[in-house]
Design a protein around this motif. Sequence first.
Motif, PDB file in Angstrom:
ATOM      1  N   SER A 127      -4.675  58.137 -13.409  1.00  0.00           N
ATOM      2  CA  SER A 127      -4.778  59.581 -13.679  1.00  0.00           C
ATOM      3  C   SER A 127      -5.809  59.806 -14.787  1.00  0.00           C
ATOM      4  N   LEU A 128      -6.429  60.953 -14.729  1.00  0.00           N
ATOM      5  CA  LEU A 128      -7.441  61.310 -15.719  1.00  0.00           C
ATOM      6  C   LEU A 128      -6.722  62.092 -16.818  1.00  0.00           C
ATOM      7  N   ARG A 129      -6.847  61.647 -18.050  1.00  0.00           N
ATOM      8  CA  ARG A 129      -6.194  62.373 -19.149  1.00  0.00           C
ATOM      9  C   ARG A 129      -7.183  63.396 -19.695  1.00  0.00           C
ATOM     10  N   TYR A 130      -6.748  64.651 -19.727  1.00  0.00           N
ATOM     11  CA  TYR A 130      -7.660  65.701 -20.190  1.00  0.00           C
ATOM     12  C   TYR A 130      -6.869  66.840 -20.814  1.00  0.00           C
ATOM     13  N   GLU A 190     -18.241  65.864 -15.325  1.00  0.00           N
ATOM     14  CA  GLU A 190     -19.505  65.888 -14.590  1.00  0.00           C
ATOM     15  C   GLU A 190     -19.191  65.333 -13.200  1.00  0.00           C
ATOM     16  N   LEU A 191     -19.479  66.128 -12.174  1.00  0.00           N
ATOM     17  CA  LEU A 191     -19.183  65.714 -10.797  1.00  0.00           C
ATOM     18  C   LEU A 191     -20.486  65.353 -10.085  1.00  0.00           C
ATOM     19  N   THR A 192     -20.500  64.223  -9.400  1.00  0.00           N
ATOM     20  CA  THR A 192     -21.678  63.827  -8.628  1.00  0.00           C
ATOM     21  C   THR A 192     -21.412  64.012  -7.147  1.00  0.00           C
ATOM     22  N   VAL A 193     -22.302  64.757  -6.508  1.00  0.00           N
ATOM     23  CA  VAL A 193     -22.294  64.788  -5.046  1.00  0.00           C
ATOM     24  C   VAL A 193     -23.445  63.866  -4.643  1.00  0.00           C
ATOM     25  N   PHE A 194     -23.116  62.690  -4.130  1.00  0.00           N
ATOM     26  CA  PHE A 194     -24.123  61.656  -3.931  1.00  0.00           C
ATOM     27  C   PHE A 194     -25.238  62.157  -3.011  1.00  0.00           C
ATOM     28  N   GLY A 195     -26.480  61.941  -3.469  1.00  0.00           N
ATOM     29  CA  GLY A 195     -27.638  62.385  -2.691  1.00  0.00           C
ATOM     30  C   GLY A 195     -28.086  63.788  -3.051  1.00  0.00           C
ATOM     31  N   PRO A 204     -13.310  62.888 -18.885  1.00  0.00           N
ATOM     32  CA  PRO A 204     -13.551  64.241 -19.399  1.00  0.00           C
ATOM     33  C   PRO A 204     -14.426  64.270 -20.650  1.00  0.00           C
ATOM     34  N   PHE A 205     -15.134  65.383 -20.794  1.00  0.00           N
ATOM     35  CA  PHE A 205     -16.006  65.603 -21.936  1.00  0.00           C
ATOM     36  C   PHE A 205     -15.621  66.913 -22.639  1.00  0.00           C
ATOM     37  N   GLY A 206     -16.093  67.036 -23.871  1.00  0.00           N
ATOM     38  CA  GLY A 206     -15.927  68.291 -24.607  1.00  0.00           C
ATOM     39  C   GLY A 206     -14.610  68.349 -25.359  1.00  0.00           C
TER      40      GLY A 206
END
Length: 270
Positions: free
Chosen positions: A34-37, A44-49, A96-98
Amino acid sequence: MKNQYIPRLAVIKEVKDETSDVKTFKISLKDGRSLRYSPGQFVELTVFGYGEFPACFSSSPLSQRDYFEVTVRRVGDATNAIHGLSAGSIIGVRGPFGNGFSLRMLKRKDVLIVGGGVGLAPLRGLIYYLLEKRGDYGELKLLYGARTPDDIVFKDEMVDWDMDVLLTVDRAGKGWIGNIGVVTILFRDTEIKPDNTVAVICGPLIMISAVSAELLKRDFSEDQIIVSLERMMKCGTGMCGHCNIGAKYVCKDGPVFTYRETMEFLEAAF
Ligand SMILES: Cc1cc2nc3c(=O)[nH]c(=O)nc-3n(C[C@H](O)[C@H](O)[C@H](O)COP(=O)(O)OP(=O)(O)OC[C@H]3O[C@@H](n4cnc5c(N)ncnc54)[C@H](O)[C@@H]3O)c2cc1C
Ligand code: FES
């Protein structure tokens, strides 16, 4: 040491249409962790390509541990590309950032939440957090403005939020019998008193500026107004300088600031 520039793989679990150009994505990390936030932080989300873009968490970290949600308006390359994905698609996640909202500062306070457009996304994460810990907070109130009735996000769930919700639209459509005008007109319809209240604002800069001015007129202090800012970003970690305003990096020092803090770099931001 974990390299914060390498995205972790994640799976889109569900996609929900909010409006014609806004969708909410339920996302889980592929490794099952799980992502702790905190509410107000972003990934930041990457949509590959196609590319990478920042998006705030629109879910609360309390109740949902095996997935998180982001709510995204399509405006360009990467956001259009994620709108084209469906459940089962693989994307990249950094963060997560910020800093997120200071939940300690809001404790025992009345919280006035003011949102514009898709700016309600990070506020939704905060709202669910506050509702889940209802006993720790005072009166909760949401003032929300959208361009048209069709642009109101989270319409179906808002009715279940245990708080005052006041809505307005810039342009009414057929059948709309509610308020018409910018979000500050809602200040006329409800009592907003500065005693023991913290206001939290997210939306376009012009709206943040107008709402802050209204609150200051009503004797809110600069420290009682919290704003979440958006800025062009690349790294998300304070290294590239893309999000810099004055002496601050919005990605690292923000995106959440008190109004007093923004006054230091207000001229550059507004
Ligand atoms: C901390 C943070 C949190 C954000 N959270 C959300 C969110 O929860 N939901 C959401 O829908 N959007 C959010 N945004 C805005 C989102 O990141 C941009 O819309 C996205 O980066 C656009 O990428 P793109 O490749 O689709 O657009 P591009 O093809 O790169 O650009 C298309 C248009 O979008 C504008 N744009 C690009 N980046 C940004 C940006 N960072 N802010 C504002 N306009 C931009 C460009 O000027 C251009 O006009 C957030 C931005 C920041 C900085
Ligand atoms: S996005 Fe690189 S310094 Fe903020």
